[in-house]
Motif scaffolding. Structure first.
Motif, PDB file in Angstrom:
ATOM      1  N   UNK A   1       0.825  -1.208   0.000  1.00 25.22           N
ATOM      2  CA  UNK A   1       0.000   0.000   0.000  1.00 25.22           C
ATOM      3  C   UNK A   1       0.855   1.252   0.000  1.00 25.22           C
ATOM      4  N   UNK A   2       1.985   1.204   0.695  1.00 27.04           N
ATOM      5  CA  UNK A   2       2.830   2.389   0.803  1.00 27.04           C
ATOM      6  C   UNK A   2       3.686   2.624  -0.436  1.00 27.04           C
ATOM      7  N   UNK A   3       3.565   1.744  -1.424  1.00 28.42           N
ATOM      8  CA  UNK A   3       4.254   1.956  -2.701  1.00 28.42           C
ATOM      9  C   UNK A   3       3.299   2.525  -3.747  1.00 28.42           C
TER      10      UNK A   3
ATOM     11  N   UNK B   1       4.850  11.044  -2.181  1.00 25.84           N
ATOM     12  CA  UNK B   1       4.462  10.617  -3.527  1.00 25.84           C
ATOM     13  C   UNK B   1       2.960  10.387  -3.629  1.00 25.84           C
ATOM     14  N   UNK B   2       2.223  10.860  -2.630  1.00 27.50           N
ATOM     15  CA  UNK B   2       0.764  10.886  -2.725  1.00 27.50           C
ATOM     16  C   UNK B   2       0.380  12.122  -3.537  1.00 27.50           C
TER      17      UNK B   2
ATOM     18  N   UNK C   1      15.796  13.882   5.679  1.00 29.47           N
ATOM     19  CA  UNK C   1      14.497  13.309   5.336  1.00 29.47           C
ATOM     20  C   UNK C   1      14.150  12.157   6.268  1.00 29.47           C
ATOM     21  N   UNK C   2      12.939  12.177   6.799  1.00 31.69           N
ATOM     22  CA  UNK C   2      12.407  11.064   7.583  1.00 31.69           C
ATOM     23  C   UNK C   2      11.432  10.300   6.688  1.00 31.69           C
ATOM     24  N   UNK C   3      11.690   9.015   6.472  1.00 29.03           N
ATOM     25  CA  UNK C   3      10.844   8.223   5.594  1.00 29.03           C
ATOM     26  C   UNK C   3      10.738   6.786   6.056  1.00 29.03           C
ATOM     27  N   UNK C   4      10.231   5.923   5.155  1.00 26.07           N
ATOM     28  CA  UNK C   4      10.015   4.531   5.560  1.00 26.07           C
ATOM     29  C   UNK C   4      10.338   3.509   4.476  1.00 26.07           C
ATOM     30  N   UNK C   5      10.743   3.959   3.279  1.00 21.80           N
ATOM     31  CA  UNK C   5      10.962   3.014   2.186  1.00 21.80           C
ATOM     32  C   UNK C   5      12.268   3.297   1.453  1.00 21.80           C
ATOM     33  N   UNK C   6      12.589   2.397   0.540  1.00 24.52           N
ATOM     34  CA  UNK C   6      13.781   2.582  -0.281  1.00 24.52           C
ATOM     35  C   UNK C   6      13.666   3.843  -1.140  1.00 24.52           C
ATOM     36  N   UNK C   7      12.453   4.242  -1.477  1.00 19.41           N
ATOM     37  CA  UNK C   7      12.257   5.480  -2.242  1.00 19.41           C
ATOM     38  C   UNK C   7      12.780   6.676  -1.458  1.00 19.41           C
ATOM     39  N   UNK C   8      12.485   6.725  -0.171  1.00 19.38           N
ATOM     40  CA  UNK C   8      12.977   7.816   0.663  1.00 19.38           C
ATOM     41  C   UNK C   8      14.494   7.745   0.815  1.00 19.38           C
TER      42      UNK C   8
END
Length: 221
Positions: free
Chosen positions: A45-47, A113-114, A167-174
């Motif tokens: 979902x987060x992708x 990216x939303x 940057x604070x993120x949660x995925x490889x994109x971040x």
């Protein structure tokens, strides 16, 4: 000015259940029922919407093609916009931690990216839009993360200095976005990928928003 930029989905808020529901709306309308599981498929979902549609069609229509995705994507976005905040919750301590950063003189913003309209709507409904001096969405610029331009725009719009930001993120994109921008990255371990983000070798791991002040001090002073 020192600046902290946050991803939205999976970083500031757990949006997975509402995202999965929007994809299942599409599959139900096509007669497939609930194809995706809100817990087991949370990471997908987060992708993004297209990732969820790809996963779902792969389960129920092995011969699906890009036309299927392109047809259902706007349906998914509409369904999500209509029920964007049914199950979504901010992660524990996020508001207090970000207010603490602001009180300490840091600029804060969002880079996601939303689609920007959905992101603005969600932040408003969660009651936190006013916390952030910038909000850059997937369609704010011609490019999106992991291109560094959206991140750089979020820093600039917030009044921050790129060389004094992270940057604070949660995925490889971040992770890739921060690397492309030449800034540190902290990845949360309370998102859907959990401790697995450790393998991405970010400059810091954030196990709780209670640790945000400490991590921020370590990364940008």
């Amino acid at each position: 000015m020192r600046c902290v930029i946050f991803d939205l989905d999976g970083t500031l808020a757990d949006t997975s259940a509402d995202l999965i529901a929007s994809a299942n709306y599409c599959f139900n309308a096509l007669g497939y029922g609930d194809v995706l599981d809100p817990i087991k498929d949370a990471s997908t979902a987060f992708h993004g919407g297209r990732a969820m549609l790809n996963l779902g069609f792969g389960r129920v229509k092995p011969d699906f093609d890009q036309t299927d995705i392109d047809t259902q994507y706007p349906v998914l976005l509409q369904a999500y916009g209509d029920a964007i905040n049914v199950h979504t919750k901010l992660y524990d301590g996020a508001v207090e931690a970000i207010e603490g950063l602001k009180s300490a003189g840091y600029a804060v913003g969002v880079c996601t990216n939303k689609p920007s309209g959905l992101a603005e709507n969600l932040l408003q409904k969660l009651g936190v839009r006013d916390l952030f001096a910038s909000m850059i969405g997937a369609d704010t610029l011609p490019v999106r993360k992991p291109d560094p331009a959206p991140y750089e725009a979020a820093v600039e719009q917030a009044g921050g200095t790129l060389a004094m930001s992270y940057l604070v993120g949660d995925t490889i994109t971040d992770r890739k976005t921060a690397a492309a921008a030449g800034v540190p990255c902290a990845l949360v371990t309370f998102g859907p990928d959990g401790e697995a983000v450790r393998a991405l070798k970010p400059e810091a791991l954030l196990s709780s928003y209670a640790d945000l002040a400490r991590v921020t001090k370590e990364l940008i002073g």
